[in-house]
Design a protein around this motif. Structure first.
Motif, PDB file in Angstrom:
ATOM      1  N   TYR A 105       0.826  -1.214   0.000  1.00 25.37           N
ATOM      2  CA  TYR A 105       0.000   0.000   0.000  1.00 25.37           C
ATOM      3  C   TYR A 105       0.856   1.257   0.000  1.00 25.37           C
ATOM      4  N   CYS A 106       1.896   1.270   0.820  1.00 26.21           N
ATOM      5  CA  CYS A 106       2.730   2.473   0.950  1.00 26.21           C
ATOM      6  C   CYS A 106       3.711   2.622  -0.204  1.00 26.21           C
ATOM      7  N   VAL A 107       4.324   1.513  -0.620  1.00 23.81           N
ATOM      8  CA  VAL A 107       5.294   1.570  -1.715  1.00 23.81           C
ATOM      9  C   VAL A 107       4.514   1.544  -3.027  1.00 23.81           C
ATOM     10  N   GLY A 108       4.313   2.692  -3.606  1.00 24.14           N
ATOM     11  CA  GLY A 108       3.501   2.801  -4.819  1.00 24.14           C
ATOM     12  C   GLY A 108       4.200   3.564  -5.920  1.00 24.14           C
ATOM     13  N   LEU A 109       3.404   4.106  -6.814  1.00 23.87           N
ATOM     14  CA  LEU A 109       3.952   4.809  -7.970  1.00 23.87           C
ATOM     15  C   LEU A 109       4.732   6.058  -7.570  1.00 23.87           C
ATOM     16  N   PRO A 121      10.431   5.341 -21.036  1.00 23.82           N
ATOM     17  CA  PRO A 121      10.248   4.546 -22.264  1.00 23.82           C
ATOM     18  C   PRO A 121      11.228   4.934 -23.366  1.00 23.82           C
ATOM     19  N   GLN A 122      11.531   6.241 -23.477  1.00 23.81           N
ATOM     20  CA  GLN A 122      12.510   6.661 -24.468  1.00 23.81           C
ATOM     21  C   GLN A 122      13.886   6.093 -24.138  1.00 23.81           C
ATOM     22  N   ALA A 123      14.235   6.076 -22.842  1.00 28.05           N
ATOM     23  CA  ALA A 123      15.523   5.511 -22.446  1.00 28.05           C
ATOM     24  C   ALA A 123      15.589   4.024 -22.753  1.00 28.05           C
ATOM     25  N   MET A 124      14.452   3.332 -22.634  1.00 27.34           N
ATOM     26  CA  MET A 124      14.423   1.897 -22.920  1.00 27.34           C
ATOM     27  C   MET A 124      14.771   1.600 -24.379  1.00 27.34           C
ATOM     28  N   THR A 125      14.404   2.518 -25.283  1.00 24.30           N
ATOM     29  CA  THR A 125      14.687   2.282 -26.713  1.00 24.30           C
ATOM     30  C   THR A 125      16.177   2.319 -27.012  1.00 24.30           C
ATOM     31  N   MET A 126      16.960   2.874 -26.123  1.00 19.03           N
ATOM     32  CA  MET A 126      18.405   2.966 -26.343  1.00 19.03           C
ATOM     33  C   MET A 126      19.151   1.741 -25.836  1.00 19.03           C
ATOM     34  N   LEU A 127      18.441   0.832 -25.163  1.00 18.55           N
ATOM     35  CA  LEU A 127      19.072  -0.352 -24.597  1.00 18.55           C
ATOM     36  C   LEU A 127      18.920  -1.540 -25.530  1.00 18.55           C
ATOM     37  N   PRO A 128      19.864  -2.456 -25.499  1.00 23.74           N
ATOM     38  CA  PRO A 128      19.640  -3.743 -26.181  1.00 23.74           C
ATOM     39  C   PRO A 128      18.479  -4.479 -25.516  1.00 23.74           C
ATOM     40  N   LEU A 129      17.750  -5.253 -26.285  1.00 20.68           N
ATOM     41  CA  LEU A 129      16.562  -5.971 -25.787  1.00 20.68           C
ATOM     42  C   LEU A 129      15.571  -4.987 -25.156  1.00 20.68           C
ATOM     43  N   SER A 130      15.336  -3.875 -25.840  1.00 19.51           N
ATOM     44  CA  SER A 130      14.492  -2.822 -25.280  1.00 19.51           C
ATOM     45  C   SER A 130      13.073  -3.293 -24.936  1.00 19.51           C
ATOM     46  N   PRO A 131      12.398  -4.141 -25.730  1.00 24.00           N
ATOM     47  CA  PRO A 131      11.060  -4.582 -25.325  1.00 24.00           C
ATOM     48  C   PRO A 131      11.059  -5.337 -23.997  1.00 24.00           C
ATOM     49  N   PHE A 132      12.114  -6.110 -23.753  1.00 30.50           N
ATOM     50  CA  PHE A 132      12.198  -6.876 -22.504  1.00 30.50           C
ATOM     51  C   PHE A 132      12.284  -5.936 -21.311  1.00 30.50           C
ATOM     52  N   TRP A 133      13.155  -4.940 -21.369  1.00 28.18           N
ATOM     53  CA  TRP A 133      13.309  -4.009 -20.254  1.00 28.18           C
ATOM     54  C   TRP A 133      12.078  -3.120 -20.105  1.00 28.18           C
ATOM     55  N   SER A 134      11.450  -2.788 -21.218  1.00 24.40           N
ATOM     56  CA  SER A 134      10.219  -2.008 -21.149  1.00 24.40           C
ATOM     57  C   SER A 134       9.109  -2.795 -20.466  1.00 24.40           C
ATOM     58  N   PHE A 135       8.989  -4.071 -20.825  1.00 26.80           N
ATOM     59  CA  PHE A 135       7.974  -4.916 -20.201  1.00 26.80           C
ATOM     60  C   PHE A 135       8.212  -5.027 -18.703  1.00 26.80           C
ATOM     61  N   LEU A 136       9.455  -5.220 -18.283  1.00 30.85           N
ATOM     62  CA  LEU A 136       9.763  -5.330 -16.856  1.00 30.85           C
ATOM     63  C   LEU A 136       9.415  -4.040 -16.121  1.00 30.85           C
ATOM     64  N   PHE A 137       9.749  -2.916 -16.715  1.00 35.41           N
ATOM     65  CA  PHE A 137       9.481  -1.632 -16.068  1.00 35.41           C
ATOM     66  C   PHE A 137       7.983  -1.416 -15.859  1.00 35.41           C
ATOM     67  N   PHE A 138       7.195  -1.658 -16.894  1.00 35.27           N
ATOM     68  CA  PHE A 138       5.753  -1.424 -16.752  1.00 35.27           C
ATOM     69  C   PHE A 138       5.076  -2.505 -15.919  1.00 35.27           C
ATOM     70  N   PHE A 139       5.626  -3.692 -15.896  1.00 32.67           N
ATOM     71  CA  PHE A 139       5.073  -4.716 -15.009  1.00 32.67           C
ATOM     72  C   PHE A 139       5.339  -4.343 -13.554  1.00 32.67           C
ATOM     73  N   MET A 140       6.494  -3.742 -13.294  1.00 32.75           N
ATOM     74  CA  MET A 140       6.782  -3.245 -11.943  1.00 32.75           C
ATOM     75  C   MET A 140       5.790  -2.151 -11.552  1.00 32.75           C
ATOM     76  N   LEU A 141       5.514  -1.213 -12.471  1.00 44.90           N
ATOM     77  CA  LEU A 141       4.539  -0.160 -12.179  1.00 44.90           C
ATOM     78  C   LEU A 141       3.149  -0.746 -11.933  1.00 44.90           C
ATOM     79  N   LEU A 142       2.802  -1.794 -12.688  1.00 49.48           N
ATOM     80  CA  LEU A 142       1.490  -2.425 -12.513  1.00 49.48           C
ATOM     81  C   LEU A 142       1.345  -3.004 -11.114  1.00 49.48           C
ATOM     82  N   THR A 143       2.333  -3.764 -10.669  1.00 47.52           N
ATOM     83  CA  THR A 143       2.245  -4.377  -9.338  1.00 47.52           C
ATOM     84  C   THR A 143       2.293  -3.322  -8.236  1.00 47.52           C
ATOM     85  N   LEU A 144       3.071  -2.263  -8.435  1.00 50.17           N
ATOM     86  CA  LEU A 144       3.103  -1.181  -7.450  1.00 50.17           C
ATOM     87  C   LEU A 144       1.747  -0.492  -7.338  1.00 50.17           C
TER      88      LEU A 144
END
Length: 700
Positions: free
Chosen positions: A53-57, A372-395
């Protein structure tokens, strides 16, 4: 109506010597009880729910930005000081109220019915927040699905939603590194994807003309509400299991993002920008206010979620320990999130050849544009993007569970006979109603309404609610509070007979407790005095003394000087300063270059005032329900209700003996001894509390 089949009510085991006339009579008591309220099913359910509850977006997209704009590492000084003054004491106070009474945000005001409007204000605030908070989760779901591709859709220009101003912000290399980009009069693909494709904000002329519903967002919002409903379907029994994943998995993803971020070139540049101390900022009052605001909103005090979660604890749960675990864990998580965010922003600034402050943003701009823009500069950008937004979802989901559980619990505690057996249906109706109210947020101009709700729904109104709660518990609670209860006990009218003037029990002519209940006898006689005695006058700061005695009864020890000083002076004074600052430094809402019209500002101010007006409205209702002069009505309405106290009879000792409707015996201590085979440490604590009351009264 369904009868509670609890063991302590199913077959009374009170010895004959301790039985009341109602126990000995031929006619059994026909008292109906509401369906079982329920409790957490595991030891960690409560702790993980509070952490989720406390650790959120806000830990991800607000704290890092606030830190670097308010002195970097120096910001941690006021941050932890405000955590000690405001965060920890108010967190512990709200948990204590909920656990002691086992009641939700409305029913808990049996402690002082005069202030029940504060509970109604909590519900209004949390309802408004839940509507727009789930829309943010819908945005996260949208990006989560968009990440399930080989190329992220916001990586390049040339799509139908892009304009001529679109420029792929990738620095070109020469022999010495990145050549600086001229970002003036250009827009990144991620920014146009967010504003022109996801929001489709160009289809709206402003908040007054929201435009058409975006059906992709509408479906994402529907999915978000379905997920929330399924997770709270069985109340804390189901949500308490879901948090084992949603409260812990974000830490795994955050650790992965942190490790990946600090290994990128230029990461140290961002971290240095994030934490470099600038101690001259500490001379500015704005920095201290920002630190207090971050603590206040991050811990979720005043929304009722903490109170609701604690109300499902067992009576002796160690919430003192849990308070420090959650509050300090929340602060550490915010700091770690800052490392994960700014390490990537440092890499991004080096790639673009621009300063870090040109890429750093807060709020939705960070989550849906910059990162999201920073994610496009990384290798395997869809993977890191998915992890980031999945973290936001659970938070986000953890906090949303708390908002909905707060509303459902508050209303079902007010109408337990009708709603508790149909809690799942009621929860579904709440979700449907809020989904329909949130549809305006899925329109082309929905972001304008979301900003309005975010700016005003939980602003000054929430501070007023928390200040009122703090003052009511520490100043009013216990002020001549034994009036109703003592008069009933002196006449022997206890439990279901408390309001019957025709019934005079065996204790009406004097003390009648057996020798085995000496501890309870001393406490009760000291509290009410001999039959026909005068009501003792209130003690100085009686509210804080009685509240500390309640905590002593519950946890086995009293809060120390630190908590008392914060509850009485420091926390209310700090919140009052925040309230004054927010009013003096008021700024109209805006989104980008759009300025909200006067009528929208007025609507937002009325939204905040409505929650404040709930408090005097509740006072008026409480006073009208009493009899006598105005002063007598105020006194009666400020006193605790007859059945205020622990929810289980076995936990009611001292002044709370036999005040529970349908009480089978006024000797809960004896019930404990028969049930557990002796006196436990908590019964000893109860005896100590009773004797302490007797000593205080004898000194007057």
């Amino acid at each position: 109506m369904k009868k509670l089949q609890g063991a302590h009510l199913r077959k009374p085991v009170t010895p004959d010597l301790l039985m009341t006339p109602s126990d000995q009579g031929d006619v059994d008591l026909d008292v109906d009880f509401a369906a079982d309220r329920g409790n957490w099913t595991g030891k960690l359910d409560f702790l993980l729910s509070c952490i989720g509850y406390c650790v959120g977006l806000g830990n991800v997209w607000r704290f890092p930005y606030r830190a670097y704009t308010n002195g970097g590492g120096a910001f941690l000084v006021p941050y932890f000081l405000m955590l000690a003054i405001c965060g920890i004491p108010l967190f512990f106070l709200e948990l204590s109220l909920g656990q002691f009474s086992s009641l939700g945000p409305l029913a808990v005001w049996k402690i002082s019915p005069l202030f029940k409007g504060a509970g109604a204000a909590m519900l209004l605030i949390v309802g408004l927040v839940a509507i727009y908070y789930n829309m943010i989760i819908a945005y996260v779901l949208f990006y989560l699905f968009a990440s399930l591709t080989s190329d992220l859709p916001w990586e390049h220009c040339g799509n139908w939603w892009n304009t001529e101003l679109c420029l792929e912000h990738r620095g070109s290399k020469d022999g010495n590194g990145a050549l600086p980009l001229n970002l003036t009069c250009t827009v990144s693909p991620s920014e146009e994807y967010w504003s022109r494709y996801v929001l489709h904000i160009q289809g709206s002329q402003g908040i007054g003309s929201p435009g058409e519903i975006r059906w992709n967002l509408c479906l994402c919002l529907l999915l978000a509400w379905v997920i929330v409903f399924l997770c709270i379907l069985k109340g804390v029994k189901s949500s308490g299991k879901v948090v084992y994943f949603t409260a812990t998995f974000p830490y795994l993803i955050l650790l992965m993002l942190l490790v990946r971020g600090v290994t990128l070139p230029g990461a140290w540049k961002g971290i240095q920008f994030y934490l470099t101390p600038q101690f001259h900022h500490l001379l500015s009052s704005k920095v201290w206010i920002e630190a207090a605001l971050q603590i206040f909103y991050s811990l979720g005090v005043g929304f009722g979620g903490l109170l609701t979660f604690a109300s499902y604890n067992t009576f002796h749960q160690n919430i003192y320990r849990d308070t420090f675990i959650v509050t300090l864990g929340n602060a550490i998580t915010s700091i770690l999130a800052g490392f994960a965010i700014f390490s990537v922003l440092g890499y991004m600034s080096q790639e673009l050849g621009v300063p870090v402050d040109q890429v750093a943003k807060a709020g939705p701009g960070l989550a849906f544009v910059v990162y999201p823009q920073a994610m496009t500069m990384l290798p395997l950008s869809p993977f890191w993007s998915f992890l980031f937004f999945f973290m936001l979802l659970t938070l986000g989901l953890d906090s949303q569970f708390a908002f909905l559980e707060t509303i459902v619990t508050a209303v079902t505690d007010e109408f337990p006979y009708y709603l508790r057996p149909k809690k799942a249906v009621f929860s579904g109706l709440i979700c449907v109603a809020m989904y329909l109210m949130g549809l305006i947020l899925t329109t082309d101009g929905g972001m304008y309404w979301l900003v309005l709700l975010d700016d005003y729904s939980a602003s000054f109104g929430l501070m007023v609610v928390v200040i009122t709660t703090c003052l009511a518990v520490t100043r009013v609670y216990g002020e001549k509070s034994h009036g109703r209860r003592s008069r009933a006990l002196r006449s022997g009218r206890t439990g279901v007979y408390a309001g019957d003037p025709q019934y005079l029990g065996p204790w009406s002519q004097g003390p009648g407790f057996p020798v085995g209940a000496a501890g309870v006898e001393e406490g009760l006689l000291a509290l009410v005095g001999p039959a026909g005695g005068a009501i003792p006058p209130p003690l100085p700061c009686a509210g804080i003394q009685r509240f500390c005695r309640d905590i002593h009864m519950m946890l086995g020890f009293k809060p120390g000087l630190y908590f008392r000083a914060c509850w009485l002076f420091l926390s209310p004074a700090t919140l009052l300063a925040l309230l004054v600052y927010s009013i003096v430094k008021y700024q109209p809402s805006e989104y980008g270059s759009y300025r909200f019209p006067p009528w929208a500002e007025l609507l937002g101010i009325l939204m905040g005032l409505l929650s404040c007006l709930m408090i005097p409205a509740g006072m008026l209702v409480a006073v009208l329900r009493e009899e006598g002069s105005l002063w007598e009505r105020l006194q009666q309405a400020s006193r605790p209700a007859m059945d205020w106290g622990p929810s289980l009879e076995e936990n009611r000792t001292g002044m709370y003996v036999a005040t529970l409707a349908g009480s089978q015996s006024p000797k809960p201590l004896m019930v404990h001894m028969r049930k557990y085979g002796g006196i436990t440490s908590f019964e000893n604590t109860a005896i100590e509390v009773d004797r302490e009351i007797a000593e205080e009264e004898s000194m007057m």
